[in-house]
Design a protein around this motif. Sequence first.
Motif, short mmCIF file in Angstrom:
data_model
loop_
_atom_site.label_atom_id
_atom_site.label_comp_id
_atom_site.label_asym_id
_atom_site.label_seq_id
_atom_site.Cartn_x
_atom_site.Cartn_y
_atom_site.Cartn_z
N ARG A 41 0.81 -1.21 0.00
CA ARG A 41 0.00 0.00 0.00
C ARG A 41 0.85 1.27 0.00
O ARG A 41 0.44 2.31 -0.54
CB ARG A 41 -0.96 0.01 1.19
CG ARG A 41 -0.29 -0.03 2.55
CD ARG A 41 -1.31 -0.18 3.67
NE ARG A 41 -2.28 0.91 3.64
CZ ARG A 41 -3.31 1.00 4.49
NH1 ARG A 41 -3.52 0.02 5.37
NH2 ARG A 41 -4.13 2.02 4.44
N VAL A 42 2.03 1.22 0.59
CA VAL A 42 2.91 2.40 0.62
C VAL A 42 3.37 2.78 -0.79
O VAL A 42 3.57 3.97 -1.08
CB VAL A 42 4.12 2.15 1.54
CG1 VAL A 42 5.18 3.25 1.39
CG2 VAL A 42 3.66 2.08 2.99
N MET A 43 3.49 1.79 -1.67
CA MET A 43 3.95 2.07 -3.02
C MET A 43 2.98 2.97 -3.78
O MET A 43 3.38 3.67 -4.71
CB MET A 43 4.14 0.76 -3.79
CG MET A 43 5.40 0.00 -3.43
SD MET A 43 6.89 0.91 -3.90
CE MET A 43 6.70 0.94 -5.69
N ARG A 44 1.73 2.97 -3.41
CA ARG A 44 0.76 3.80 -4.13
C ARG A 44 0.96 5.29 -3.86
O ARG A 44 0.57 6.12 -4.66
CB ARG A 44 -0.67 3.39 -3.74
CG ARG A 44 -1.06 2.00 -4.20
CD ARG A 44 -2.57 1.81 -4.12
NE ARG A 44 -3.06 1.85 -2.75
CZ ARG A 44 -3.16 0.78 -1.95
NH1 ARG A 44 -2.77 -0.41 -2.40
NH2 ARG A 44 -3.63 0.89 -0.73
N ARG A 45 1.57 5.60 -2.72
CA ARG A 45 1.69 7.00 -2.34
C ARG A 45 3.12 7.50 -2.26
O ARG A 45 3.38 8.70 -2.42
CB ARG A 45 1.03 7.21 -0.96
CG ARG A 45 -0.46 6.92 -0.94
CD ARG A 45 -1.04 7.03 0.47
NE ARG A 45 -0.61 5.92 1.34
CZ ARG A 45 0.26 6.03 2.32
NH1 ARG A 45 0.82 7.20 2.58
NH2 ARG A 45 0.58 4.98 3.06
N ARG A 46 4.06 6.60 -2.01
CA ARG A 46 5.42 7.05 -1.70
C ARG A 46 6.48 6.26 -2.46
O ARG A 46 7.56 6.00 -1.97
CB ARG A 46 5.65 6.94 -0.18
CG ARG A 46 4.58 7.68 0.61
CD ARG A 46 4.77 7.57 2.12
NE ARG A 46 5.91 8.31 2.61
CZ ARG A 46 6.21 8.47 3.91
NH1 ARG A 46 5.41 7.93 4.82
NH2 ARG A 46 7.27 9.15 4.28
#
Length: 279
Positions: A41-46
């Motif tokens: 999920r972090v890859m979607r934003r950062r």
Amino acid sequence: MRTVLRMSTTADPLAALASLPGVADSVDSVRKAVDRVYGHRVMRRRSNEITSEAALRGARGSAALSGADWALEEVRRRTDFGVEGEARAVGAALRLTAEAGQLLSVWRQSPLRVLARLHLVAAGGTRPDETVGRPRLAGEPVEEPLVRLAVPSASEVAGRLEGLAGLLLAGTEAPALVTAAVVHGELLALRPFGSCNGLVARAAERIVLVGSGLDPKSICPAEVGHAELGAEAYLAALDGYASGTPEGVGAWIAHCGRAVELGVRESTAVCEALQRGAA
């Protein structure tokens, strides 16, 4: 030294290597690992932060295999990368990591031109101009103490580099892991330049993994895994590759696969830390 790419008489010898024992399992395992970290999920934003951190950690790992095993925080805080000793190797690894992402389109048109550029960047003005950015000539020395294989002649280097470039330009159905491992192994076995061959080989592996679409955001630093697996395992696997035997080549590809998976694990840990607000 046997030429690995002559093992097959097919029109696509790189693809033929994918059928070696254990390679299909390695390819599948790497693909699943990469998919998992890309789905975090972090890859979607950062994702940009993950890419930057992977670049730093990859450079540290590559430098470690060239004899400069610095702590990550030391690499992060230092700015004085000189022209001698360990600082030179760390500086070269950082420059190569930054440069590799700018060379993807050129790689597809001229791999040899990219290799020349990588050596120029790695050498960083520390060698005589006439030896930088071109394959070594007969009689010129090679500074690569880690690799224990016999040094191929300049004429063999020239022929095998041209052959490798030809295969890459012709296109291949080989999985990205196979192509990246062969590029890495050939360059490390050949040591085409007078210096910095390991650094250049690992940077070229990164370019293939990114350019192939396996790791388009460059968040799976194989260099981290190569360093974690250790220099002795790295050299033993390289010996197998250089032997040209199916078992040796398959083991080298599998070794590179494990390195990618460890790089994935490293970036997954960074994702988790960001998610917790700890980094």
